[in-house]
Scaffold this active site. Structure first.
Site, mmCIF file in Angstrom:
data_model
loop_
_atom_site.group_PDB
_atom_site.id
_atom_site.type_symbol
_atom_site.label_atom_id
_atom_site.label_comp_id
_atom_site.label_asym_id
_atom_site.label_seq_id
_atom_site.Cartn_x
_atom_site.Cartn_y
_atom_site.Cartn_z
ATOM 1 N N ARG A 143 0.827 -1.212 0.000
ATOM 2 C CA ARG A 143 0.000 0.000 0.000
ATOM 3 C C ARG A 143 0.862 1.264 0.000
ATOM 4 O O ARG A 143 0.487 2.273 0.604
ATOM 5 C CB ARG A 143 -0.951 0.045 1.202
ATOM 6 C CG ARG A 143 -2.067 -0.978 1.156
ATOM 7 C CD ARG A 143 -3.226 -0.548 2.072
ATOM 8 N NE ARG A 143 -3.986 -1.706 2.488
ATOM 9 C CZ ARG A 143 -4.142 -2.093 3.756
ATOM 10 N NH1 ARG A 143 -3.568 -1.412 4.728
ATOM 11 N NH2 ARG A 143 -4.875 -3.155 4.046
ATOM 12 N N ARG A 145 -3.490 6.351 0.902
ATOM 13 C CA ARG A 145 -4.082 7.571 1.456
ATOM 14 C C ARG A 145 -3.190 8.313 2.442
ATOM 15 O O ARG A 145 -3.522 9.430 2.852
ATOM 16 C CB ARG A 145 -5.422 7.226 2.131
ATOM 17 C CG ARG A 145 -6.530 6.894 1.141
ATOM 18 C CD ARG A 145 -7.791 6.449 1.859
ATOM 19 N NE ARG A 145 -7.623 5.117 2.436
ATOM 20 C CZ ARG A 145 -8.474 4.581 3.306
ATOM 21 N NH1 ARG A 145 -9.517 5.268 3.725
ATOM 22 N NH2 ARG A 145 -8.268 3.351 3.774
ATOM 23 N N ARG A 172 -7.446 11.359 -5.771
ATOM 24 C CA ARG A 172 -8.606 10.490 -5.650
ATOM 25 C C ARG A 172 -9.877 11.232 -5.235
ATOM 26 O O ARG A 172 -10.969 10.661 -5.275
ATOM 27 C CB ARG A 172 -8.307 9.393 -4.616
ATOM 28 C CG ARG A 172 -7.318 8.346 -5.065
ATOM 29 C CD ARG A 172 -8.016 7.210 -5.805
ATOM 30 N NE ARG A 172 -9.027 6.587 -4.954
ATOM 31 C CZ ARG A 172 -10.333 6.703 -5.143
ATOM 32 N NH1 ARG A 172 -10.793 7.386 -6.169
ATOM 33 N NH2 ARG A 172 -11.192 6.126 -4.320
ATOM 34 N N ASP A 199 -6.694 -3.368 -7.469
ATOM 35 C CA ASP A 199 -7.367 -3.977 -6.329
ATOM 36 C C ASP A 199 -7.577 -5.458 -6.600
ATOM 37 O O ASP A 199 -7.777 -5.858 -7.753
ATOM 38 C CB ASP A 199 -8.712 -3.301 -6.067
ATOM 39 C CG ASP A 199 -9.295 -3.680 -4.712
ATOM 40 O OD1 ASP A 199 -8.899 -3.062 -3.713
ATOM 41 O OD2 ASP A 199 -10.126 -4.609 -4.649
ATOM 42 N N TYR A 257 -14.365 -12.931 0.317
ATOM 43 C CA TYR A 257 -15.041 -11.666 0.004
ATOM 44 C C TYR A 257 -16.342 -11.908 -0.750
ATOM 45 O O TYR A 257 -17.368 -11.261 -0.485
ATOM 46 C CB TYR A 257 -14.127 -10.780 -0.851
ATOM 47 C CG TYR A 257 -13.179 -9.916 -0.067
ATOM 48 C CD1 TYR A 257 -13.656 -8.864 0.727
ATOM 49 C CD2 TYR A 257 -11.812 -10.115 -0.127
ATOM 50 C CE1 TYR A 257 -12.779 -8.051 1.434
ATOM 51 C CE2 TYR A 257 -10.926 -9.305 0.580
ATOM 52 C CZ TYR A 257 -11.425 -8.274 1.357
ATOM 53 O OH TYR A 257 -10.565 -7.470 2.061
#
Length: 398
Positions: A68, A72, A81, A117, A195
């Protein structure tokens, strides 16, 4: 020529257009140009420390990157974004390229990992996946019973459904200009299955594990289906320009040793073996990394599962990991991400101890999981600097 000057040139050529229209025309022309970039004639690689470490070879320093690392915690990432749908961003090669490159402009990482992703695979198989603010990835219609497998697309044309990822990889590989290698990745079958059944994140994974115990045949059917798509997807990433591949088994820790050996490990092995066998036919040898988070019990098995590197979370002792893997693979990891909240001097001490535990050969420094959104970029820089500084010192001592 700067963007400003190029826009002025366009304004001179198309005087009837106002500035906004001219800029839109210019950006459109750049994007069309990027669309024509092909996966060939890539710039010469200047820093191969990461690839060398994957193969257990000597390096001038221990290479380092972060899971990552495009995220963010970077203000420029948040700005890029802002107001944009997550998966729309994933489907834009230009946006993914830009987000991948952002951390490389700040820090001397030894590898880049393409921004994407793991849930693009369920999407390619026909499932609706949304990124909901404050909740994370959400499946409005998750799989509930074995009959729901009939709703999935069992054979996926990855070039058609996931070609945007391949375009992003090709574009990024060119834009990197050979600075560092580019890593492609995928989620592992069990993690994706979880998921798809849970409908999003979960602490217990009880709905997905219910399938394992109540519907083992259907579970294997789904896992095999996912494995086939993943193999094609990874091969497509290499064809597009990926120089290494990482498989994320992020939900390994919710399985026990018996369930891991039945529902995770065989598919992880199939992926590595079949990808490597296919690449060998064209004379390619691309390092592959497996990251089974919290899968301590599987360390010996993972070291014999056709991967070149086993990535570790922070709960495994470096020296123990070396002993248990017996030199069969290189290792990656495994600093606790929360250690980056410490003062910079403390980060340096933690890194030094980690390096002394792993040693400098066949080792890639990383975190035991991804960077968190509230982390200070300066502390990330301190982590990277400490890895390079301490590893060079250790190498000089040897």
């Amino acid at each position: 020529m700067t963007v400003k000057k190029q826009v002025a040139v366009y304004q001179g050529q198309f005087g009837q257009l106002n500035r906004t229209a001219t800029l839109a025309f210019f950006i459109s022309s750049i994007m069309e140009k990027d669309d024509l970039i092909l996966p060939k004639d890539f710039p010469t690689l200047k820093n191969d420390a990461f690839l060398s470490a994957c193969l257990g070879q000597e390096t001038p320093h221990v290479p380092v990157w972060c899971m990552r690392q495009a995220g963010r915690y970077l203000p420029e990432f948040r700005e890029s974004r802002a107001g944009k749908d997550f998966f729309e961003t994933c489907r834009s090669p230009e946006a993914c390229c830009e987000l991948t490159l952002q951390p490389l402009r700040r820090f001397p990482f030894d590898a880049a990992i393409i921004f994407s992703d793991i849930l693009v695979i369920p999407q390619a198989m026909g499932m609706d996946v949304q990124m909901v603010a404050g909740k994370g990835p959400t499946f409005p219609d998750p799989l509930k019973e074995p009959e729901d497998l009939l709703l999935l697309q069992p054979k996926v044309d990855v070039n058609k459904e996931l070609g945007y990822v391949f375009k992003a990889i090709t574009l990024t590989r060119h834009k990197l200009e050979g600075k560092v290698p580019l890593i492609g990745f995928t989620g592992a079958p069990w993690t994706l299955m979880s998921y798809m059944i849970e409908g999003g994140g979960s602490t217990t994974h009880s709905k997905a594990k219910r399938w394992l115990y109540r519907h083992p045949e259907a579970s294997h059917k789904l896992l095999k289906m996912l494995t086939g798509v993943i193999i094609d997807y990874l091969l497509g990433q290499v064809a597009a320009g990926a120089q290494a591949l990482q498989v994320f088994e992020s939900h390994a820790g919710c399985l026990g040793p018996v369930e891991f050996k039945e529902f995770s490990l065989p598919y992880l092995r199939d992926i590595a073996r079949k990808v490597k066998d296919q690449l060998k036919k064209s004379g390619q040898d691309v390092p592959m990394i497996v990251f089974a988070k919290d899968g301590h019990y599987g360390l010996e098995d993972l070291s014999q599962s056709h991967y070149d590197v086993v990535s570790l979370d922070w709960t495994i002792d470096p020296r123990s990991a070396r002993e248990r893997t017996g030199g069969k693979v290189s290792l990656q990891g495994n600093m606790d991400p929360c250690a980056l909240y410490a003062p910079k001097e403390r980060i340096s001490d933690i890194v030094k101890k980690m390096l002394e535990g792993f040693g400098t050969r066949g080792y890639i420094a990383n975190l035991g999981h991804g960077l968190y959104p509230d982390m200070d970029p300066e502390n990330v820089g301190a982590f990277v600097e400490a890895v390079h500084t301490h590893s060079r010192h250790l190498l000089n001592l040897n």
